[in-house]
Design a protein around this motif. Structure first.
Motif, PDB file in Angstrom:
ATOM      1  N   PHE A  67     -26.988  12.221 -25.203  1.00  0.00           N
ATOM      2  CA  PHE A  67     -26.133  12.348 -24.026  1.00  0.00           C
ATOM      3  C   PHE A  67     -26.898  11.873 -22.799  1.00  0.00           C
ATOM      4  CE2 PHE A  67     -28.620  16.175 -24.041  1.00  0.00           C
ATOM      5  CZ  PHE A  67     -28.721  16.580 -22.715  1.00  0.00           C
ATOM      6  N   PRO A  68     -26.254  11.631 -21.684  1.00  0.00           N
ATOM      7  CA  PRO A  68     -24.823  11.711 -21.389  1.00  0.00           C
ATOM      8  C   PRO A  68     -24.093  10.463 -21.897  1.00  0.00           C
ATOM      9  CG  PRO A  68     -25.997  11.053 -19.414  1.00  0.00           C
ATOM     10  CD  PRO A  68     -27.034  11.311 -20.486  1.00  0.00           C
ATOM     11  N   SER A  69     -22.852  10.642 -22.246  1.00  0.00           N
ATOM     12  CA  SER A  69     -22.040   9.557 -22.765  1.00  0.00           C
ATOM     13  C   SER A  69     -21.625   8.606 -21.646  1.00  0.00           C
ATOM     14  CB  SER A  69     -20.786  10.125 -23.437  1.00  0.00           C
ATOM     15  OG  SER A  69     -19.953  10.739 -22.459  1.00  0.00           O
ATOM     16  N   VAL A  70     -21.088   7.474 -22.038  1.00  0.00           N
ATOM     17  CA  VAL A  70     -20.575   6.519 -21.063  1.00  0.00           C
ATOM     18  C   VAL A  70     -19.459   7.178 -20.252  1.00  0.00           C
ATOM     19  CG1 VAL A  70     -19.420   4.293 -20.747  1.00  0.00           C
ATOM     20  CG2 VAL A  70     -21.198   4.524 -22.487  1.00  0.00           C
ATOM     21  N   ALA A  71     -18.557   7.870 -20.953  1.00  0.00           N
ATOM     22  CA  ALA A  71     -17.437   8.534 -20.268  1.00  0.00           C
ATOM     23  C   ALA A  71     -17.936   9.555 -19.250  1.00  0.00           C
ATOM     24  CB  ALA A  71     -16.514   9.200 -21.285  1.00  0.00           C
ATOM     25  N   ARG A  72     -18.883  10.378 -19.645  1.00  0.00           N
ATOM     26  CA  ARG A  72     -19.382  11.411 -18.739  1.00  0.00           C
ATOM     27  C   ARG A  72     -20.081  10.798 -17.520  1.00  0.00           C
ATOM     28  NH1 ARG A  72     -19.017  16.577 -18.427  1.00  0.00           N
ATOM     29  NH2 ARG A  72     -18.195  16.636 -20.520  1.00  0.00           N
ATOM     30  N   THR A  73     -20.798   9.692 -17.707  1.00  0.00           N
ATOM     31  CA  THR A  73     -21.485   9.071 -16.571  1.00  0.00           C
ATOM     32  C   THR A  73     -20.518   8.346 -15.640  1.00  0.00           C
ATOM     33  OG1 THR A  73     -22.039   7.090 -17.857  1.00  0.00           O
ATOM     34  CG2 THR A  73     -23.690   8.852 -17.770  1.00  0.00           C
ATOM     35  N   ILE A  74     -19.382   7.943 -16.150  1.00  0.00           N
ATOM     36  CA  ILE A  74     -18.342   7.386 -15.276  1.00  0.00           C
ATOM     37  C   ILE A  74     -17.722   8.502 -14.459  1.00  0.00           C
ATOM     38  CG2 ILE A  74     -16.054   6.310 -15.210  1.00  0.00           C
ATOM     39  CD1 ILE A  74     -16.961   4.605 -17.627  1.00  0.00           C
TER      40      ILE A  74
ATOM     41  N   SER B 163     -12.210  10.335 -17.833  1.00  0.00           N
ATOM     42  CA  SER B 163     -12.008  11.775 -17.664  1.00  0.00           C
ATOM     43  C   SER B 163     -11.250  12.365 -18.845  1.00  0.00           C
ATOM     44  CB  SER B 163     -11.289  12.083 -16.352  1.00  0.00           C
ATOM     45  OG  SER B 163     -10.018  11.494 -16.330  1.00  0.00           O
ATOM     46  N   THR B 164     -10.335  11.609 -19.405  1.00  0.00           N
ATOM     47  CA  THR B 164      -9.622  12.066 -20.603  1.00  0.00           C
ATOM     48  C   THR B 164     -10.581  12.191 -21.780  1.00  0.00           C
ATOM     49  OG1 THR B 164      -7.605  10.992 -19.840  1.00  0.00           O
ATOM     50  CG2 THR B 164      -7.714  11.551 -22.165  1.00  0.00           C
ATOM     51  N   LEU B 165     -11.431  11.203 -21.960  1.00  0.00           N
ATOM     52  CA  LEU B 165     -12.401  11.232 -23.060  1.00  0.00           C
ATOM     53  C   LEU B 165     -13.441  12.334 -22.868  1.00  0.00           C
ATOM     54  CD1 LEU B 165     -13.003   7.403 -23.522  1.00  0.00           C
ATOM     55  CD2 LEU B 165     -11.628   8.903 -24.973  1.00  0.00           C
ATOM     56  N   ALA B 166     -13.940  12.478 -21.653  1.00  0.00           N
ATOM     57  CA  ALA B 166     -14.970  13.482 -21.380  1.00  0.00           C
ATOM     58  C   ALA B 166     -14.427  14.894 -21.550  1.00  0.00           C
ATOM     59  CB  ALA B 166     -15.539  13.298 -19.976  1.00  0.00           C
ATOM     60  N   ALA B 167     -13.162  15.102 -21.212  1.00  0.00           N
ATOM     61  CA  ALA B 167     -12.555  16.430 -21.350  1.00  0.00           C
ATOM     62  C   ALA B 167     -12.359  16.805 -22.815  1.00  0.00           C
ATOM     63  CB  ALA B 167     -11.225  16.475 -20.609  1.00  0.00           C
ATOM     64  N   ALA B 168     -12.308  15.806 -23.681  1.00  0.00           N
ATOM     65  CA  ALA B 168     -12.052  16.068 -25.101  1.00  0.00           C
ATOM     66  C   ALA B 168     -13.283  16.601 -25.846  1.00  0.00           C
ATOM     67  CB  ALA B 168     -11.559  14.796 -25.779  1.00  0.00           C
ATOM     68  N   ASP B 169     -14.492  16.378 -25.305  1.00  0.00           N
ATOM     69  CA  ASP B 169     -15.663  16.904 -26.014  1.00  0.00           C
ATOM     70  C   ASP B 169     -15.874  18.373 -25.652  1.00  0.00           C
ATOM     71  OD1 ASP B 169     -17.502  17.306 -23.869  1.00  0.00           O
ATOM     72  OD2 ASP B 169     -18.100  15.208 -23.926  1.00  0.00           O
ATOM     73  N   ASP B 170     -16.462  19.076 -26.584  1.00  0.00           N
ATOM     74  CA  ASP B 170     -16.652  20.521 -26.399  1.00  0.00           C
ATOM     75  C   ASP B 170     -18.137  20.883 -26.312  1.00  0.00           C
ATOM     76  OD1 ASP B 170     -17.270  19.946 -29.016  1.00  0.00           O
ATOM     77  OD2 ASP B 170     -16.199  21.656 -29.862  1.00  0.00           O
ATOM     78  N   LEU B 171     -18.919  20.001 -25.756  1.00  0.00           N
ATOM     79  CA  LEU B 171     -20.362  20.233 -25.670  1.00  0.00           C
ATOM     80  C   LEU B 171     -20.710  21.026 -24.416  1.00  0.00           C
ATOM     81  CD1 LEU B 171     -21.507  16.629 -26.638  1.00  0.00           C
ATOM     82  CD2 LEU B 171     -21.413  18.639 -28.122  1.00  0.00           C
TER      83      LEU B 171
END
Length: 123
Positions: A61-68, A101-109
């Protein structure tokens, strides 16, 4: 690790760009912006790893989605976009953030917990 993280970053990045272009933006993202985003993703994405003992796996981590979503990728891309001489287009930022934001909200980390126990990825 390098090949795995490069593939992971490339796949996630491509998915976000494709979805943003198809659903959020009126025109494709220009090549210079994509180049800046790709270079920035190498600087800020998947730079830490955490060993998840419950699932016996390493989580990068952090993922591409989270860094966006947290703007760190966009801020780095702005520095690289036309060598910092032009402002990164707001419509790209908005479109990418909508998808990410949709992708980042889907992870449960639990990123706060992972951050405390993470080690840097040495590439």
């Amino acid at each position: 690790e390098f090949e795995y993280l490069s593939r992971l970053r490339k796949e996630e990045f491509s998915r976000i760009i494709q979805e943003a272009e198809e659903h959020e933006l009126e025109e494709p993202i220009e090549a210079e912006a994509i180049a800046a985003l790709k270079a920035a993703s190498c600087n800020v994405c998947y730079k830490k790893k955490y060993y998840d003992v419950l699932n016996d796996r390493c989580v990068f981590f952090p993922s591409v989605a989270r860094t966006i979503v947290d703007y760190s990728l966009i801020e780095d891309a702005e520095r690289l976009y036309y060598n910092g001489e032009e402002e990164f287009p707001m419509e790209y930022t908005a479109g990418l953030r909508a998808v990410a934001s949709t992708l980042a909200a889907a992870d449960d980390l639990d990123y706060d917990y992972m951050e405390m126990l993470a080690i840097p990825v040495d590439l």
